[in-house]
Design a protein around this motif. Structure first.
Motif, PDB file in Angstrom:
ATOM      1  N   LEU A  11       0.818  -1.208   0.000  1.00  0.00           N
ATOM      2  CA  LEU A  11       0.000   0.000   0.000  1.00  0.00           C
ATOM      3  C   LEU A  11       0.849   1.253   0.000  1.00  0.00           C
ATOM      4  CD1 LEU A  11      -2.238  -1.289   2.892  1.00  0.00           C
ATOM      5  CD2 LEU A  11      -3.050  -0.968   0.570  1.00  0.00           C
ATOM      6  N   SER A  12       0.284   2.307  -0.589  1.00  0.00           N
ATOM      7  CA  SER A  12       0.804   3.661  -0.451  1.00  0.00           C
ATOM      8  C   SER A  12      -0.334   4.452   0.172  1.00  0.00           C
ATOM      9  CB  SER A  12       1.194   4.238  -1.810  1.00  0.00           C
ATOM     10  OG  SER A  12       1.572   5.594  -1.664  1.00  0.00           O
ATOM     11  N   SER A  14      -3.641   4.676   1.631  1.00  0.00           N
ATOM     12  CA  SER A  14      -4.760   3.737   1.532  1.00  0.00           C
ATOM     13  C   SER A  14      -4.911   3.165   0.119  1.00  0.00           C
ATOM     14  CB  SER A  14      -6.058   4.437   1.942  1.00  0.00           C
ATOM     15  OG  SER A  14      -6.316   5.527   1.073  1.00  0.00           O
ATOM     16  N   THR A  15      -3.979   3.505  -0.779  1.00  0.00           N
ATOM     17  CA  THR A  15      -4.041   3.040  -2.167  1.00  0.00           C
ATOM     18  C   THR A  15      -3.344   1.690  -2.305  1.00  0.00           C
ATOM     19  OG1 THR A  15      -4.047   5.311  -2.975  1.00  0.00           O
ATOM     20  CG2 THR A  15      -3.443   3.598  -4.554  1.00  0.00           C
ATOM     21  N   LEU A  16      -4.054   0.713  -2.830  1.00  0.00           N
ATOM     22  CA  LEU A  16      -3.468  -0.596  -3.082  1.00  0.00           C
ATOM     23  C   LEU A  16      -2.527  -0.504  -4.277  1.00  0.00           C
ATOM     24  CD1 LEU A  16      -3.370  -3.616  -2.356  1.00  0.00           C
ATOM     25  CD2 LEU A  16      -5.277  -3.939  -3.968  1.00  0.00           C
ATOM     26  N   ILE A  17      -1.266  -0.897  -4.061  1.00  0.00           N
ATOM     27  CA  ILE A  17      -0.238  -0.869  -5.096  1.00  0.00           C
ATOM     28  C   ILE A  17      -0.128  -2.234  -5.762  1.00  0.00           C
ATOM     29  CG2 ILE A  17       2.232  -0.469  -5.524  1.00  0.00           C
ATOM     30  CD1 ILE A  17       0.526   2.013  -4.660  1.00  0.00           C
ATOM     31  N   GLU A  37      -1.242  -3.352  -9.223  1.00  0.00           N
ATOM     32  CA  GLU A  37      -2.377  -2.484  -9.531  1.00  0.00           C
ATOM     33  C   GLU A  37      -1.835  -1.335 -10.388  1.00  0.00           C
ATOM     34  OE1 GLU A  37      -5.560  -2.975  -8.727  1.00  0.00           O
ATOM     35  OE2 GLU A  37      -5.049  -4.849  -7.716  1.00  0.00           O
ATOM     36  N   ALA A  39      -1.500   1.726  -9.866  1.00  0.00           N
ATOM     37  CA  ALA A  39      -0.673   2.673  -9.107  1.00  0.00           C
ATOM     38  C   ALA A  39       0.768   2.183  -8.927  1.00  0.00           C
ATOM     39  CB  ALA A  39      -1.305   2.938  -7.742  1.00  0.00           C
TER      40      ALA A  39
END
Length: 105
Positions: A11-12, A14-17, A37, A39
């Motif tokens: 994660l970055s 709350s963004t799933l990487i 993902e 991102a």
């Protein structure tokens, strides 16, 4: 050691990487399939550079580049975030080791 087929999340904020599905559990390294993902594209150059630095045995520069990864990303086990980790990603493969937290006496 982690369970076979355990799913770890990168994660970055709350963004799933990406997601790692463990297919070779072991100690100290866990190995698995990496599912990026969209991102992930912004962080991929850091992982490519750390791989090249390991191959060149340039560990001083490796530490500086890996610091960027540690500051920007979080690795989450099936039971929650880990305190520290060392993660390598090369195409669809990932291998990592982690520390759940400080030892208690």
């Amino acid at each position: 050691m982690t369970d076979l087929h355990a799913e770890w999340r990168l994660l970055s904020g709350s963004t799933l990487i990406g997601t790692i599905t463990v297919d070779e559990p072991g100690m100290p390294w866990q190995h698995g399939r990496f599912f990026p993902e969209p991102a992930f594209s912004q962080f991929k150059p850091w992982f490519d550079e750390t791989n090249a630095l390991v191959e060149a045995e340039d560990f001083e520069r490796f530490d500086a580049v890996y610091d960027l990864i540690e500051e920007a990303l979080t690795l989450e086990s099936p039971s929650g975030p880990v305190a520290a980790f060392l993660l390598h990603i090369d195409r669809e493969r990932a291998w990592f080791r982690w520390d759940e937290g400080p030892a208690t006496s």
